[in-house]
Motif scaffolding. Sequence first.
Motif, mmCIF file in Angstrom:
data_model
loop_
_atom_site.group_PDB
_atom_site.id
_atom_site.type_symbol
_atom_site.label_atom_id
_atom_site.label_comp_id
_atom_site.label_asym_id
_atom_site.label_seq_id
_atom_site.Cartn_x
_atom_site.Cartn_y
_atom_site.Cartn_z
ATOM 1 N N ALA A 29 0.881 -1.171 0.099
ATOM 2 C CA ALA A 29 -0.026 0.115 -0.077
ATOM 3 C C ALA A 29 0.910 1.284 0.210
ATOM 4 C CB ALA A 29 -0.963 -0.055 1.141
ATOM 5 N N CYS A 30 0.165 2.343 -0.516
ATOM 6 C CA CYS A 30 0.817 3.567 -0.453
ATOM 7 C C CYS A 30 0.100 4.596 -0.097
ATOM 8 C CB CYS A 30 1.706 3.968 -1.760
ATOM 9 S SG CYS A 30 2.668 5.480 -1.629
ATOM 10 N N ASN A 31 0.436 5.794 0.304
ATOM 11 C CA ASN A 31 -0.665 6.820 0.711
ATOM 12 C C ASN A 31 -0.406 7.895 -0.326
ATOM 13 O OD1 ASN A 31 1.801 7.425 1.603
ATOM 14 N ND2 ASN A 31 1.149 8.659 3.561
ATOM 15 N N PHE A 32 0.380 7.771 -1.128
ATOM 16 C CA PHE A 32 0.613 8.698 -2.460
ATOM 17 C C PHE A 32 -0.046 7.774 -3.731
ATOM 18 C CE2 PHE A 32 4.239 11.891 -0.997
ATOM 19 C CZ PHE A 32 3.745 12.164 -0.130
ATOM 20 N N ARG A 33 -0.169 8.746 -4.593
ATOM 21 C CA ARG A 33 -0.297 8.055 -6.013
ATOM 22 C C ARG A 33 0.573 8.864 -6.935
ATOM 23 N NH1 ARG A 33 -1.757 4.717 -3.385
ATOM 24 N NH2 ARG A 33 -3.931 3.384 -3.554
ATOM 25 N N CYS A 34 1.640 8.522 -6.918
ATOM 26 C CA CYS A 34 2.511 9.377 -8.030
ATOM 27 C C CYS A 34 2.191 8.736 -9.402
ATOM 28 C CB CYS A 34 4.133 8.989 -7.638
ATOM 29 S SG CYS A 34 4.744 9.378 -5.818
ATOM 30 N N PRO A 35 2.003 9.543 -10.197
ATOM 31 C CA PRO A 35 1.654 9.139 -11.535
ATOM 32 C C PRO A 35 2.594 8.335 -12.374
ATOM 33 C CG PRO A 35 1.127 11.571 -11.529
ATOM 34 C CD PRO A 35 2.046 10.987 -10.158
ATOM 35 N N TYR A 36 3.989 8.387 -12.102
ATOM 36 C CA TYR A 36 4.769 7.588 -12.681
ATOM 37 C C TYR A 36 5.112 6.193 -12.320
ATOM 38 C CZ TYR A 36 8.120 9.576 -9.135
ATOM 39 O OH TYR A 36 8.598 9.913 -7.943
ATOM 40 N N CYS A 37 4.147 5.952 -11.006
ATOM 41 C CA CYS A 37 4.442 4.648 -10.162
ATOM 42 C C CYS A 37 3.109 3.969 -10.021
ATOM 43 C CB CYS A 37 5.198 4.848 -9.001
ATOM 44 S SG CYS A 37 5.287 3.647 -7.710
ATOM 45 N N MET A 38 2.177 4.722 -9.535
ATOM 46 C CA MET A 38 1.001 4.153 -8.984
ATOM 47 C C MET A 38 -0.234 5.064 -9.356
ATOM 48 S SD MET A 38 0.776 2.895 -4.952
ATOM 49 C CE MET A 38 -0.034 1.536 -4.509
ATOM 50 N N PRO A 39 -0.470 5.302 -10.668
ATOM 51 C CA PRO A 39 -1.415 6.376 -10.915
ATOM 52 C C PRO A 39 -2.877 6.114 -10.131
ATOM 53 C CG PRO A 39 -0.520 5.180 -12.873
ATOM 54 C CD PRO A 39 0.005 4.698 -11.908
ATOM 55 N N GLY A 79 8.735 -0.051 -0.305
ATOM 56 C CA GLY A 79 7.344 -0.413 -0.441
ATOM 57 C C GLY A 79 6.910 -0.296 -1.694
ATOM 58 N N GLY A 80 5.410 0.272 -2.041
ATOM 59 C CA GLY A 80 4.660 0.819 -1.231
ATOM 60 C C GLY A 80 5.299 2.018 -0.416
ATOM 61 N N GLU A 81 4.648 2.317 0.679
ATOM 62 C CA GLU A 81 5.226 3.345 1.499
ATOM 63 C C GLU A 81 5.463 2.497 2.765
ATOM 64 O OE1 GLU A 81 6.834 6.321 1.716
ATOM 65 O OE2 GLU A 81 6.956 5.964 3.854
ATOM 66 N N THR A 108 11.561 6.306 1.554
ATOM 67 C CA THR A 108 10.189 6.487 1.983
ATOM 68 C C THR A 108 9.723 7.853 1.057
ATOM 69 O OG1 THR A 108 9.041 7.504 3.958
ATOM 70 C CG2 THR A 108 11.418 7.747 3.939
ATOM 71 N N ASN A 109 8.658 8.030 1.149
ATOM 72 C CA ASN A 109 8.195 9.412 0.732
ATOM 73 C C ASN A 109 8.100 10.407 1.575
ATOM 74 O OD1 ASN A 109 5.698 9.326 2.119
ATOM 75 N ND2 ASN A 109 4.636 8.203 0.557
ATOM 76 N N GLY A 110 8.429 10.206 2.887
ATOM 77 C CA GLY A 110 8.845 11.342 3.924
ATOM 78 C C GLY A 110 7.504 11.763 4.475
ATOM 79 N N MET A 335 6.504 -1.101 -9.954
ATOM 80 C CA MET A 335 7.457 -0.409 -8.949
ATOM 81 C C MET A 335 6.970 -0.746 -7.687
ATOM 82 S SD MET A 335 10.427 0.745 -9.329
ATOM 83 C CE MET A 335 11.514 2.345 -9.504
ATOM 84 N N PHE A 336 5.584 -0.214 -7.374
ATOM 85 C CA PHE A 336 5.235 -0.075 -6.133
ATOM 86 C C PHE A 336 5.193 -1.505 -5.351
ATOM 87 C CE2 PHE A 336 0.807 -1.771 -7.274
ATOM 88 C CZ PHE A 336 0.737 -1.159 -8.550
ATOM 89 N N LEU A 337 5.261 -2.654 -6.058
ATOM 90 C CA LEU A 337 5.474 -4.259 -5.467
ATOM 91 C C LEU A 337 6.755 -4.224 -5.115
ATOM 92 C CD1 LEU A 337 3.018 -6.194 -7.643
ATOM 93 C CD2 LEU A 337 2.504 -5.145 -5.467
HETATM 94 FE FE1 SF4 Z 1 4.961 7.645 -4.919
HETATM 95 FE FE2 SF4 Z 1 6.606 5.735 -3.677
HETATM 96 FE FE3 SF4 Z 1 3.989 5.592 -3.509
HETATM 97 FE FE4 SF4 Z 1 5.189 5.003 -5.668
HETATM 98 S S1 SF4 Z 1 5.340 3.895 -3.565
HETATM 99 S S2 SF4 Z 1 3.294 6.043 -5.699
HETATM 100 S S3 SF4 Z 1 6.767 6.359 -5.814
HETATM 101 S S4 SF4 Z 1 5.314 7.394 -2.820
#
Ligand code: SF4
Length: 340
Positions: A29-39, A79-81, A108-110, A335-337
């Motif tokens: 899981a991730c709390n972001f949805r960076c378009p280049y990774c996990m749109p 991760g994910g995050e 980490t995404n910080g 990538m997020f896996l």
């Molecule tokens: Fe962004 Fe990292 Fe989340 Fe991918 S795993 S959407 S790069 S924060």
Amino acid sequence: MNAVPQPIDLPRDALGRPLHDLRLSVIEACNFRCPYCMPAERVADDYGLDAASRLSFDEIERLVRGFVRVGVRKLRITGGEPLLRRRLPELIARLAAIEGLDDIALTTNGSLLAAQARALRDAGLHRVTVSLDTLDAVQFSTLSGGRGDLAEVLRGIGAAKAAGFAKIKLNCVVQRDVNDDEVLPLVEFAREHGHTLRFIEYMDVGTCNDWNIQGVVPSAELRDRIHARWPLHALGPQYRGEVAARHAFDDGRGEVGFVSSISAPFCGDCHRARVSADGRLYTCLFAGEGTDLRPWLGGSDADVVERLTGLWQARGDRYSELRSGLRSPRKRVEMFLVGG
Ligand code: SF4
Ligand code: SAM
Ligand code: SF4
């Protein structure tokens, strides 16, 4: 546990490469949805929240001990995050106690770092890398899929420094006409605060980012732009297989690095394995399939070592060197896996 094995006893893959680095994802899981990774339009909001599919801390520790037996000396938690994984400092403390592991880092995404930096440091984490693609708050929100707050991430970086992490690394993925105007401000920020910045070429990893070569800014172009403002000189690698080409500022104010997997592939020195949160081994960032290690984790340590040795010896991956001759699209792990 036996003594840590020496290089001569360690397995090499089909191209003669030893295994040295492990990237271990602790959560999908991730709390972001960076378009280049996990749109956001491709990956549901609740993706990866099913804790039952993840390796337990016992399984992770077992696995990492096995990896050390086949050569791993550097571990990166990702991760994910990864900071979404509950009780992460407890896991870090268990991994930090493994004999033979020289370095444990975290990417980490910080966004959750401010609250956890101290506990991670106390648990024995050696290094932190924070992904930071822009210093513009509005653009930051866009590049995190409307989820991220730049101020929170900057607070996280500050907290990591205050907690005693020296030389914090910042990762920036540069995309042409998206954030390439942020390169010099990011360099200035890193120089001012004593952080080590790495520019990563935008990669055709996974299947959901609609990657296009037009979006890639070759590292040489970035280096020239930075050099024109703050003169640089090249540094040699610190160890064989170092992914980033490092350059120091002539004025002594630190260094900057470039990871050029598109313009200058480095498969020949790729000593990395990746394990997803559900225990699958990927021997390349661009692999289609992973090998489920979970069934082996119930056996003896010797079984785990034998399995890992066999899988590594069978490895012949060199996707980035072959990229231009390969037909696309092709099945590829996200990538997020596997966490970068
Ligand atoms: Fe962004 Fe990292 Fe989340 Fe991918 S795993 S959407 S790069 S924060
Ligand atoms: N969520 C954490 C983070 O963002 O730092 C860890 C996982 S993230 C997948 C690891 C790294 O992969 C990040 O630095 C991110 O910028 C990078 N990344 C994701 N997609 C990428 C792509 N298409 N090309 C290059 N780097 C990418
Ligand atoms: Fe390693 Fe695969 Fe990347 Fe080549 S393409 S450097 S083998 S992960």
